[in-house]
Design a protein around this motif. Structure first.
Motif, PDB file in Angstrom:
ATOM      1  N   LYS A 101      48.284  84.620  -2.989  1.00 14.68           N
ATOM      2  CA  LYS A 101      49.552  83.914  -3.214  1.00 14.68           C
ATOM      3  C   LYS A 101      49.703  83.585  -4.697  1.00 14.68           C
ATOM      4  CE  LYS A 101      49.563  81.877   1.350  1.00 14.68           C
ATOM      5  NZ  LYS A 101      49.551  80.656   2.154  1.00 14.68           N
ATOM      6  N   LYS A 102      50.923  83.200  -5.056  1.00 13.53           N
ATOM      7  CA  LYS A 102      51.211  82.808  -6.437  1.00 13.53           C
ATOM      8  C   LYS A 102      50.351  81.595  -6.803  1.00 13.53           C
ATOM      9  CE  LYS A 102      55.026  81.282  -9.360  1.00 13.53           C
ATOM     10  NZ  LYS A 102      56.446  80.938  -9.405  1.00 13.53           N
ATOM     11  N   ALA A 103      49.641  81.683  -7.917  1.00  9.46           N
ATOM     12  CA  ALA A 103      48.767  80.594  -8.378  1.00  9.46           C
ATOM     13  C   ALA A 103      49.590  79.658  -9.266  1.00  9.46           C
ATOM     14  CB  ALA A 103      47.568  81.160  -9.121  1.00  9.46           C
ATOM     15  N   GLU A 104      50.372  78.796  -8.635  1.00  5.76           N
ATOM     16  CA  GLU A 104      51.322  77.945  -9.363  1.00  5.76           C
ATOM     17  C   GLU A 104      50.646  76.953 -10.304  1.00  5.76           C
ATOM     18  OE1 GLU A 104      54.353  76.214  -6.951  1.00  5.76           O
ATOM     19  OE2 GLU A 104      54.750  78.098  -5.908  1.00  5.76           O
ATOM     20  N   ASN A 105      49.447  76.518  -9.985  1.00  5.77           N
ATOM     21  CA  ASN A 105      48.755  75.552 -10.839  1.00  5.77           C
ATOM     22  C   ASN A 105      47.956  76.214 -11.952  1.00  5.77           C
ATOM     23  OD1 ASN A 105      49.789  73.400  -9.412  1.00  5.77           O
ATOM     24  ND2 ASN A 105      48.023  73.248  -8.069  1.00  5.77           N
ATOM     25  N   ASN A 106      47.943  77.523 -11.988  1.00  6.77           N
ATOM     26  CA  ASN A 106      47.270  78.252 -13.058  1.00  6.77           C
ATOM     27  C   ASN A 106      48.333  78.573 -14.103  1.00  6.77           C
ATOM     28  OD1 ASN A 106      45.842  80.183 -14.648  1.00  6.77           O
ATOM     29  ND2 ASN A 106      44.486  80.532 -12.911  1.00  6.77           N
ATOM     30  N   THR A 107      48.528  77.649 -15.056  1.00  3.46           N
ATOM     31  CA  THR A 107      49.623  77.729 -16.020  1.00  3.46           C
ATOM     32  C   THR A 107      49.125  78.116 -17.408  1.00  3.46           C
ATOM     33  OG1 THR A 107      49.390  75.418 -16.682  1.00  3.46           O
ATOM     34  CG2 THR A 107      50.844  75.875 -14.790  1.00  3.46           C
ATOM     35  N   LEU A 108      50.073  78.421 -18.267  1.00  3.85           N
ATOM     36  CA  LEU A 108      49.751  78.724 -19.661  1.00  3.85           C
ATOM     37  C   LEU A 108      48.969  77.580 -20.296  1.00  3.85           C
ATOM     38  CD1 LEU A 108      49.991  80.283 -22.348  1.00  3.85           C
ATOM     39  CD2 LEU A 108      52.294  79.329 -22.580  1.00  3.85           C
ATOM     40  N   VAL A 109      49.416  76.353 -20.098  1.00  6.34           N
ATOM     41  CA  VAL A 109      48.744  75.208 -20.715  1.00  6.34           C
ATOM     42  C   VAL A 109      47.367  74.989 -20.099  1.00  6.34           C
ATOM     43  CG1 VAL A 109      48.837  72.708 -21.125  1.00  6.34           C
ATOM     44  CG2 VAL A 109      50.882  74.101 -21.451  1.00  6.34           C
TER      45      VAL A 109
ATOM     46  N   GLU B  44      41.877  85.152  -4.643  1.00  7.89           N
ATOM     47  CA  GLU B  44      41.313  84.572  -3.417  1.00  7.89           C
ATOM     48  C   GLU B  44      42.329  84.475  -2.289  1.00  7.89           C
ATOM     49  OE1 GLU B  44      39.547  80.256  -2.140  1.00  7.89           O
ATOM     50  OE2 GLU B  44      38.885  81.074  -4.061  1.00  7.89           O
ATOM     51  N   THR B  45      43.526  83.952  -2.594  1.00  5.80           N
ATOM     52  CA  THR B  45      44.505  83.700  -1.538  1.00  5.80           C
ATOM     53  C   THR B  45      45.577  84.782  -1.432  1.00  5.80           C
ATOM     54  OG1 THR B  45      45.985  82.433  -2.973  1.00  5.80           O
ATOM     55  CG2 THR B  45      44.224  81.210  -1.828  1.00  5.80           C
TER      56      THR B  45
ATOM     57  N   VAL C 133      36.333  86.968 -20.914  1.00  5.89           N
ATOM     58  CA  VAL C 133      36.002  85.545 -20.839  1.00  5.89           C
ATOM     59  C   VAL C 133      37.251  84.665 -20.813  1.00  5.89           C
ATOM     60  CG1 VAL C 133      33.746  85.789 -21.933  1.00  5.89           C
ATOM     61  CG2 VAL C 133      35.760  85.345 -23.359  1.00  5.89           C
ATOM     62  N   TYR C 134      38.428  85.280 -20.809  1.00  8.60           N
ATOM     63  CA  TYR C 134      39.665  84.496 -20.828  1.00  8.60           C
ATOM     64  C   TYR C 134      39.888  83.809 -19.481  1.00  8.60           C
ATOM     65  CZ  TYR C 134      44.336  82.973 -21.881  1.00  8.60           C
ATOM     66  OH  TYR C 134      45.435  82.178 -22.110  1.00  8.60           O
ATOM     67  N   PRO C 135      40.276  82.525 -19.501  1.00  9.51           N
ATOM     68  CA  PRO C 135      40.522  81.798 -18.249  1.00  9.51           C
ATOM     69  C   PRO C 135      41.553  82.520 -17.375  1.00  9.51           C
ATOM     70  CG  PRO C 135      40.479  80.292 -20.092  1.00  9.51           C
ATOM     71  CD  PRO C 135      40.448  81.672 -20.674  1.00  9.51           C
ATOM     72  N   GLY C 136      41.239  82.665 -16.123  1.00 13.73           N
ATOM     73  CA  GLY C 136      42.103  83.360 -15.181  1.00 13.73           C
ATOM     74  C   GLY C 136      41.648  84.782 -14.914  1.00 13.73           C
ATOM     75  N   ASN C 137      40.826  85.317 -15.786  1.00 12.64           N
ATOM     76  CA  ASN C 137      40.334  86.679 -15.599  1.00 12.64           C
ATOM     77  C   ASN C 137      39.597  86.836 -14.282  1.00 12.64           C
ATOM     78  OD1 ASN C 137      39.565  89.414 -16.376  1.00 12.64           O
ATOM     79  ND2 ASN C 137      37.528  88.550 -16.675  1.00 12.64           N
ATOM     80  N   ASP C 138      38.829  85.835 -13.901  1.00 12.65           N
ATOM     81  CA  ASP C 138      38.031  85.933 -12.686  1.00 12.65           C
ATOM     82  C   ASP C 138      38.747  85.413 -11.432  1.00 12.65           C
ATOM     83  OD1 ASP C 138      37.997  83.392 -13.757  1.00 12.65           O
ATOM     84  OD2 ASP C 138      35.927  82.970 -13.230  1.00 12.65           O
ATOM     85  N   THR C 139      39.889  84.723 -11.588  1.00 10.09           N
ATOM     86  CA  THR C 139      40.574  84.140 -10.435  1.00 10.09           C
ATOM     87  C   THR C 139      41.943  84.752 -10.151  1.00 10.09           C
ATOM     88  OG1 THR C 139      41.519  82.392 -11.804  1.00 10.09           O
ATOM     89  CG2 THR C 139      39.414  81.911 -10.701  1.00 10.09           C
ATOM     90  N   LEU C 140      42.503  85.472 -11.110  1.00  8.75           N
ATOM     91  CA  LEU C 140      43.830  86.061 -10.927  1.00  8.75           C
ATOM     92  C   LEU C 140      43.723  87.577 -10.816  1.00  8.75           C
ATOM     93  CD1 LEU C 140      45.754  83.953 -13.615  1.00  8.75           C
ATOM     94  CD2 LEU C 140      45.653  83.554 -11.143  1.00  8.75           C
ATOM     95  N   ARG C 141      44.648  88.184 -10.083  1.00 10.64           N
ATOM     96  CA  ARG C 141      44.621  89.649  -9.926  1.00 10.64           C
ATOM     97  C   ARG C 141      44.878  90.370 -11.242  1.00 10.64           C
ATOM     98  NH1 ARG C 141      47.627  90.611  -4.112  1.00 10.64           N
ATOM     99  NH2 ARG C 141      45.911  89.772  -2.870  1.00 10.64           N
TER     100      ARG C 141
END
Length: 172
Positions: free
Chosen positions: A49-57, A46-47, A96-104
């Protein structure tokens, strides 16, 4: 639907437990484990930019709670989730893995590699931190029963005892 699943899984907590949302829990885990890998180098679609709050945990929690719909307050369920990451339990799907739809870039392979690099002690610390966050009034170590307790004490089981005929009946 995921809100219903979250409320059901969070509803398994003791009444006196402080409720923590899955979206905020990752921060509390990193407070307990400040050196734990963040794996937050991915770029937001979307932005840009680095998605700093999208972490492994945060992704691990989202996978556990929303994708697998496992209870967040049980150690065994977290162990199953880590077994998924290690390829020893269920197959993880990129779609279906988290981040698939929001991260490049889909973070699944990187997250699996990060979990695989952890030693047993680090994995146990992660599980304990997750359980602590979702059930805040649990203790990380069991408490001993006082010696002068009025409750009758059972003798400790012998560890080196070989199985005996009829032992299976004790499991009923």
């Amino acid at each position: 639907m995921s809100a219903i699943l979250l409320s059901l899984s969070v509803g398994l907590q003791p009444v006196s437990a402080q409720r923590v949302s899955a979206g905020d829990a990752w921060r509390l885990v990193y407070q307990q484990l400040p050196d734990f890998p963040r794996e937050n180098q991915y770029t937001s679609k979307e932005t840009g930019k680095k998605a700093e709050n999208n972490t492994l945990v945060s992704r691990l929690i989202a996978y556990h709670v929303y994708v697998k719909t496992r209870a967040p307050n049980f150690r065994l369920d977290w162990k199953l989730t880590l077994a998924d990451y290690l390829g020893a339990n269920e197959v993880m799907y990129e779609g279906v893995y988290p981040g698939n739809d929001t991260l490049r870039q889909n973070p699944l392979d990187g997250d699996k590699a990060a979990i695989a690099r952890l030693n047993r002690r680090q994995r146990e610390a992660l599980i304990q931190a997750l359980v602590n966050v979702f059930t805040p009034n649990t203790q990380s170590t069991p408490t001993a029963t006082p010696e002068n307790s009025s409750q009758p004490r059972e003798s400790a089981p012998t560890r080196s005892r070989s199985p005996q005929p009829g032992d299976a009946q004790l499991l009923k």
